[in-house]
Design an enzyme around this catalytic site. Structure first.
Site, PDB file in Angstrom:
ATOM      1  N   SER A   1     -19.037  22.178  -0.087  1.00  0.00           N
ATOM      2  CA  SER A   1     -19.019  21.029   0.303  1.00  0.00           C
ATOM      3  C   SER A   1     -20.294  19.988   0.276  1.00  0.00           C
ATOM      4  O   SER A   1     -20.536  19.232  -0.809  1.00  0.00           O
ATOM      5  CB  SER A   1     -18.406  20.973   1.846  1.00  0.00           C
ATOM      6  OG  SER A   1     -18.187  19.721   2.296  1.00  0.00           O
TER       7      SER A   1
ATOM      8  N   THR B   1     -24.762  25.812   1.889  1.00  0.00           N
ATOM      9  CA  THR B   1     -24.536  27.286   2.128  1.00  0.00           C
ATOM     10  C   THR B   1     -25.181  27.861   0.561  1.00  0.00           C
ATOM     11  O   THR B   1     -25.982  28.700   0.689  1.00  0.00           O
ATOM     12  CB  THR B   1     -23.062  27.542   2.082  1.00  0.00           C
ATOM     13  OG1 THR B   1     -22.483  27.006   3.430  1.00  0.00           O
ATOM     14  CG2 THR B   1     -22.914  28.901   2.154  1.00  0.00           C
TER      15      THR B   1
ATOM     16  N   ARG C   1      -8.758  24.036   6.117  1.00  0.00           N
ATOM     17  CA  ARG C   1      -9.951  24.583   6.915  1.00  0.00           C
ATOM     18  C   ARG C   1      -9.513  24.356   8.406  1.00  0.00           C
ATOM     19  O   ARG C   1     -10.205  24.986   9.268  1.00  0.00           O
ATOM     20  CB  ARG C   1     -11.138  23.727   6.479  1.00  0.00           C
ATOM     21  CG  ARG C   1     -11.950  24.670   5.095  1.00  0.00           C
ATOM     22  CD  ARG C   1     -13.132  23.898   4.944  1.00  0.00           C
ATOM     23  NE  ARG C   1     -13.060  22.635   4.204  1.00  0.00           N
ATOM     24  CZ  ARG C   1     -13.855  21.862   3.948  1.00  0.00           C
ATOM     25  NH1 ARG C   1     -14.923  22.386   3.831  1.00  0.00           N
ATOM     26  NH2 ARG C   1     -13.809  20.694   3.527  1.00  0.00           N
TER      27      ARG C   1
ATOM     28  N   GLY D   1     -23.099  21.657  -0.152  1.00  0.00           N
ATOM     29  CA  GLY D   1     -23.896  22.477  -0.763  1.00  0.00           C
ATOM     30  C   GLY D   1     -24.899  23.365  -0.129  1.00  0.00           C
ATOM     31  O   GLY D   1     -25.626  24.167  -0.755  1.00  0.00           O
TER      32      GLY D   1
ATOM     33  N   LYS E   1     -24.471  35.072   7.277  1.00  0.00           N
ATOM     34  CA  LYS E   1     -24.586  33.659   7.604  1.00  0.00           C
ATOM     35  C   LYS E   1     -24.160  33.309   9.036  1.00  0.00           C
ATOM     36  O   LYS E   1     -23.133  33.481   9.356  1.00  0.00           O
ATOM     37  CB  LYS E   1     -23.531  32.988   6.585  1.00  0.00           C
ATOM     38  CG  LYS E   1     -23.648  31.360   6.776  1.00  0.00           C
ATOM     39  CD  LYS E   1     -22.967  30.503   5.636  1.00  0.00           C
ATOM     40  CE  LYS E   1     -21.452  30.345   6.025  1.00  0.00           C
ATOM     41  NZ  LYS E   1     -20.768  29.427   5.124  1.00  0.00           N
TER      42      LYS E   1
ATOM     43  N   GLY F   1       0.647  -1.043   0.009  1.00  0.00           N
ATOM     44  CA  GLY F   1       0.183  -0.041  -0.071  1.00  0.00           C
ATOM     45  C   GLY F   1       0.718   1.413  -0.008  1.00  0.00           C
ATOM     46  O   GLY F   1       0.251   2.163  -0.296  1.00  0.00           O
ATOM     47  N   GLU F   2       2.280   0.997   0.229  1.00  0.00           N
ATOM     48  CA  GLU F   2       2.977   2.258   0.397  1.00  0.00           C
ATOM     49  C   GLU F   2       3.225   2.910  -1.037  1.00  0.00           C
ATOM     50  O   GLU F   2       3.027   2.060  -2.179  1.00  0.00           O
ATOM     51  CB  GLU F   2       4.436   1.963   0.957  1.00  0.00           C
ATOM     52  CG  GLU F   2       4.334   1.616   2.492  1.00  0.00           C
ATOM     53  CD  GLU F   2       5.451   1.497   3.049  1.00  0.00           C
ATOM     54  OE1 GLU F   2       6.691   1.284   2.363  1.00  0.00           O
ATOM     55  OE2 GLU F   2       5.474   1.298   4.263  1.00  0.00           O
TER      56      GLU F   2
ATOM     57  N   HIS G   1      -8.380  28.732   2.225  1.00  0.00           N
ATOM     58  CA  HIS G   1      -9.327  29.263   3.006  1.00  0.00           C
ATOM     59  C   HIS G   1      -9.324  30.333   3.939  1.00  0.00           C
ATOM     60  O   HIS G   1      -9.980  31.196   4.002  1.00  0.00           O
ATOM     61  CB  HIS G   1      -9.956  27.722   3.797  1.00  0.00           C
ATOM     62  CG  HIS G   1     -10.771  28.116   4.815  1.00  0.00           C
ATOM     63  ND1 HIS G   1     -12.328  28.159   4.100  1.00  0.00           N
ATOM     64  CD2 HIS G   1     -11.192  28.231   6.216  1.00  0.00           C
ATOM     65  CE1 HIS G   1     -13.327  28.500   5.124  1.00  0.00           C
ATOM     66  NE2 HIS G   1     -12.439  28.510   6.229  1.00  0.00           N
TER      67      HIS G   1
HETATM   68  C1  R5P Z   1     -16.935  28.020   5.130  1.00  0.00           C
HETATM   69  O1  R5P Z   1     -16.324  28.917   5.670  1.00  0.00           O
HETATM   70  C2  R5P Z   1     -16.505  27.851   3.543  1.00  0.00           C
HETATM   71  O2  R5P Z   1     -15.886  29.083   3.112  1.00  0.00           O
HETATM   72  C3  R5P Z   1     -17.511  27.537   2.832  1.00  0.00           C
HETATM   73  O3  R5P Z   1     -18.650  28.137   2.831  1.00  0.00           O
HETATM   74  C4  R5P Z   1     -18.276  26.035   3.225  1.00  0.00           C
HETATM   75  O4  R5P Z   1     -17.017  25.110   3.361  1.00  0.00           O
HETATM   76  C5  R5P Z   1     -19.288  25.327   2.491  1.00  0.00           C
HETATM   77  O5  R5P Z   1     -19.762  24.184   2.894  1.00  0.00           O
HETATM   78  P1  R5P Z   1     -21.140  23.643   2.488  1.00  0.00           P
HETATM   79  O6  R5P Z   1     -21.037  23.548   1.237  1.00  0.00           O
HETATM   80  O7  R5P Z   1     -20.973  22.247   3.241  1.00  0.00           O
HETATM   81  O8  R5P Z   1     -22.195  24.562   2.995  1.00  0.00           O
END
Ligand code: R5P
Length: 279
Positions: free
Chosen positions: A213, A217, A89, A215, A183, A33-34, A122
């Site tokens: 991530s 937001t 992050r 979605g 937010k 696996g390495e 980030h």
């Molecule tokens: C958060 O501070 C980042 O800038 C993004 O807004 C966040 O990672 C988005 O996450 P998600 O798509 O899960 O809402």
């Protein structure tokens, strides 16, 4: 001279097409696996391109092994171009006993690399953890170019205040108005958003963020904009770190979703390779 890791294979053809010379690299796995890395050829000055999306740890180890191989061959100046930097992050301790993971990653890379270039980090302040030259490249030109015509006389918005500089960078290139949502994150999967202070009625809107991530937001922001009478809602992000089903969910909630190719996904329609080749 470039070396491309397995986390940047999707960028290799474009790097070559735009005039970048790429050294051959053999990257495979030992039976246990390495990772095994071998780089053919050398140069005094080499740029390693490696994005560190999932499997993040594997891509990070490759980045280190490639650098060790290149130093072994006598390379004098080594640059790491990391379009998506894993662990970015985790930039602060929230509970006793935790690491500042992005610091750990940058310090490790600094053992080998003289310079570090990342795309839309980030938290750009964390670049201070890299002791050498560290640069945060912006995808604003590429995003503005992609969405400019579709947006027309529209508005560019950030989903929160922290991302305002991203919306501003895109909007200023297009000569458009920009603002941000308010937010509040209630849990890792739940966010509450308050309306922005611009009138979006009858206007096309582009929402710009660094990462998508789950979605959640973007979907909340898009729904809110619809309620406020926006015409078309477009969504752009630098890094498509999409959780299972997120691409479909966001795509269904907006008129168009496009992210850059720091991570290869079906909606990575905006290329950052020209930014990389400017170095
Ligand atoms: C958060 O501070 C980042 O800038 C993004 O807004 C966040 O990672 C988005 O996450 P998600 O798509 O899960 O809402």
């Amino acid at each position: 001279m470039f070396v491309v890791g397995s986390g940047a294979r999707h960028l290799e053809d474009e790097i070559k097409a735009l005039g970048g010379e790429v050294l051959d690299a053999e990257i495979k796995r030992f039976p246990d696996g390495e990772k095994y890395v071998r780089i053919m050829g050398s140069s005094k000055d080499v740029t390693v391109v490696q994005s560190t999306f999932a499997p993040q740890d594997e891509h990070l180890i490759e980045l280190i092994l490639m650098a060790d191989a290149l130093r072994e061959r006598g390379v004098q100046k080594l640059r790491a171009v990391v379009p998506y930097l894993a662990y970015s992050r985790q930039d602060r301790v929230t509970k006793d006993g935790e690491p500042v993971s992005v610091r750990a990653v940058m310090r490790t890379l600094a053992v080998y690399y003289d310079e570090l270039y990342v795309l839309d980090l980030h938290n750009p302040e964390t670049l201070r953890f890299f002791p050498g030259k560290a640069v945060n490249l912006s995808p604003a030109r590429a995003i503005a170019e992609y969405f400019g015509e579709k947006l027309g006389e529209g508005v560019v918005l950030a989903p929160d205040k922290g991302a305002l500089m991203r919306a501003k960078a895109v909007a200023e290139r297009l000569g458009l108005e920009y603002s941000h949502f308010h937010k509040v994150r209630i849990s890792p999967t739940e966010v509450q958003m308050k309306p922005v202070d611009v009138d979006v009625r009858g206007k096309n809107v582009l929402i710009v963020d660094d990462i998508i991530s789950t979605g959640g937001t973007m979907i909340r922001a898009a729904n809110l904009l619809r309620d406020m009478g926006a015409e078309k809602v477009f969504v752009a992000a630098t890094h498509g770190v999409f959780a299972e089903g997120a691409i479909e969910k966001v795509s269904n909630a907006v008129d168009e979703l496009a992210v850059t190719n720091t991570i290869p996904t079906p909606v990575s329609k905006i290329s950052v390779v020209p930014e990389i080749l400017k170095l």
